[in-house]
Design an enzyme around this catalytic site. Structure first.
Site, PDB file in Angstrom:
ATOM      1  N   GLU A  56       0.817  -1.116   0.007  1.00  0.00           N
ATOM      2  CA  GLU A  56      -0.026   0.227  -0.071  1.00  0.00           C
ATOM      3  C   GLU A  56       0.909   1.261  -0.040  1.00  0.00           C
ATOM      4  O   GLU A  56       0.563   2.284  -0.723  1.00  0.00           O
ATOM      5  CB  GLU A  56      -0.941   0.192   1.204  1.00  0.00           C
ATOM      6  CG  GLU A  56      -2.187  -0.757   1.068  1.00  0.00           C
ATOM      7  CD  GLU A  56      -3.065  -0.573   0.024  1.00  0.00           C
ATOM      8  OE1 GLU A  56      -3.112   0.523  -0.601  1.00  0.00           O
ATOM      9  OE2 GLU A  56      -4.256  -1.413  -0.312  1.00  0.00           O
ATOM     10  N   ASN A  68      -8.378   8.890  -6.002  1.00  0.00           N
ATOM     11  CA  ASN A  68      -9.092   7.729  -6.853  1.00  0.00           C
ATOM     12  C   ASN A  68     -10.448   8.255  -7.750  1.00  0.00           C
ATOM     13  O   ASN A  68     -10.376   9.422  -7.843  1.00  0.00           O
ATOM     14  CB  ASN A  68      -9.671   7.125  -5.467  1.00  0.00           C
ATOM     15  CG  ASN A  68      -8.696   6.401  -4.740  1.00  0.00           C
ATOM     16  OD1 ASN A  68      -7.657   5.860  -4.724  1.00  0.00           O
ATOM     17  ND2 ASN A  68      -8.702   6.807  -3.246  1.00  0.00           N
ATOM     18  N   ASP A  70     -13.124   8.339  -7.559  1.00  0.00           N
ATOM     19  CA  ASP A  70     -14.436   9.270  -6.635  1.00  0.00           C
ATOM     20  C   ASP A  70     -14.056  10.386  -6.098  1.00  0.00           C
ATOM     21  O   ASP A  70     -14.612  11.067  -5.529  1.00  0.00           O
ATOM     22  CB  ASP A  70     -15.219   8.274  -5.779  1.00  0.00           C
ATOM     23  CG  ASP A  70     -14.319   7.714  -4.716  1.00  0.00           C
ATOM     24  OD1 ASP A  70     -13.035   8.118  -4.670  1.00  0.00           O
ATOM     25  OD2 ASP A  70     -14.801   7.405  -3.824  1.00  0.00           O
ATOM     26  N   SER A  72     -11.808  10.708  -3.881  1.00  0.00           N
ATOM     27  CA  SER A  72     -11.318  10.610  -2.575  1.00  0.00           C
ATOM     28  C   SER A  72      -9.668  10.174  -2.674  1.00  0.00           C
ATOM     29  O   SER A  72      -8.893   9.835  -3.735  1.00  0.00           O
ATOM     30  CB  SER A  72     -11.937   9.284  -1.856  1.00  0.00           C
ATOM     31  OG  SER A  72     -11.359   7.967  -2.696  1.00  0.00           O
ATOM     32  N   ASP A  74      -6.061   8.448  -0.320  1.00  0.00           N
ATOM     33  CA  ASP A  74      -5.541   7.136   0.616  1.00  0.00           C
ATOM     34  C   ASP A  74      -4.468   7.757   1.369  1.00  0.00           C
ATOM     35  O   ASP A  74      -3.629   8.304   0.741  1.00  0.00           O
ATOM     36  CB  ASP A  74      -5.469   5.883  -0.093  1.00  0.00           C
ATOM     37  CG  ASP A  74      -6.368   5.340  -0.877  1.00  0.00           C
ATOM     38  OD1 ASP A  74      -7.549   5.722  -0.606  1.00  0.00           O
ATOM     39  OD2 ASP A  74      -6.482   4.976  -1.999  1.00  0.00           O
ATOM     40  N   ASN A  81      -8.654   5.393   3.239  1.00  0.00           N
ATOM     41  CA  ASN A  81      -9.559   6.179   2.449  1.00  0.00           C
ATOM     42  C   ASN A  81     -10.411   7.124   2.757  1.00  0.00           C
ATOM     43  O   ASN A  81     -11.056   7.124   3.998  1.00  0.00           O
ATOM     44  CB  ASN A  81     -10.355   5.139   1.535  1.00  0.00           C
ATOM     45  CG  ASN A  81     -11.070   5.870   0.621  1.00  0.00           C
ATOM     46  OD1 ASN A  81     -12.180   6.078   0.721  1.00  0.00           O
ATOM     47  ND2 ASN A  81     -10.455   6.163  -0.666  1.00  0.00           N
TER      48      ASN A  81
END
Ligand SMILES: *[C@@H]1O[C@H](CO)[C@@H](O)[C@H](O)[C@H]1NC(C)=O
Length: 150
Positions: A56, A68, A70, A72, A74, A81
């Site tokens: 990650e 991302n 949408d 959002s 991380d 998220n």
């Protein structure tokens, strides 16, 4: 060079080093995660968590991912998220962990661990982490804690 100049250079180096992202060593992280109670949490051995963190964030406690689909993002070592788990002040969020996302981009990862424990309680478990599902799930995880004195 005068002593004063040398001292100033040393201080400058310390300042620069202090601003660098904290990137954990593998065994260092394994130790912190174990102390945080993640070894065996919800049935997931320590290797799962170390492998997930590697894929990650590459063990970077200050990692912030690109947007991302949408909108959002991380955050941190576990790439938590902002749509579901933390508030970055930029979009609607369920804020399941009840924290600003900035809480997950510090060198102190204890809040990240608390939130990861919350995330993994949902029915999908560690499948919540796409990189875990892709690179860690069902693999031999012993290498991730190999040689660590924990
Ligand atoms: C890390 O943060 C936690 C909670 O926010 C705190 O209790 C703990 O003392 C901190 N650890 C260090 C080493 O600062």
């Amino acid at each position: 060079m005068s002593r004063m100049k040398v001292l100033c250079l040393v201080l400058l180096c310390i300042l620069i080093a202090g601003n660098e992202a904290k990137v954990f060593e593998r065994c260092e992280l394994a130790t912190v995660l174990k102390r945080g109670g993640l070894d065996g949490y919800r049935g997931y051995s320590l290797g799962n968590w170390v492998c997930m963190a590697y894929h990650e964030s590459r063990y970077d406690s200050r990692a912030v991912g690109p947007p991302n689909w949408d909108g959002s993002r991380d955050y941190g070592i576990f790439q938590i998220n902002s749509r579901w788990w933390c508030d970055n002040g930029q979009q609607p969020t369920a804020n399941g962990c009840g924290k600003p996302c900035s809480a997950f981009t510090t060198d102190n990862i204890s809040e990240d661990i608390v939130c990861a424990k919350r995330i993994v309680q949902d029915p999908q478990g560690m499948d919540a982490w796409v990189a875990w599902k892709k690179y860690c799930k069902g693999t031999d995880l012993s290498q991730w804690t190999h040689g660590c004195r924990i």
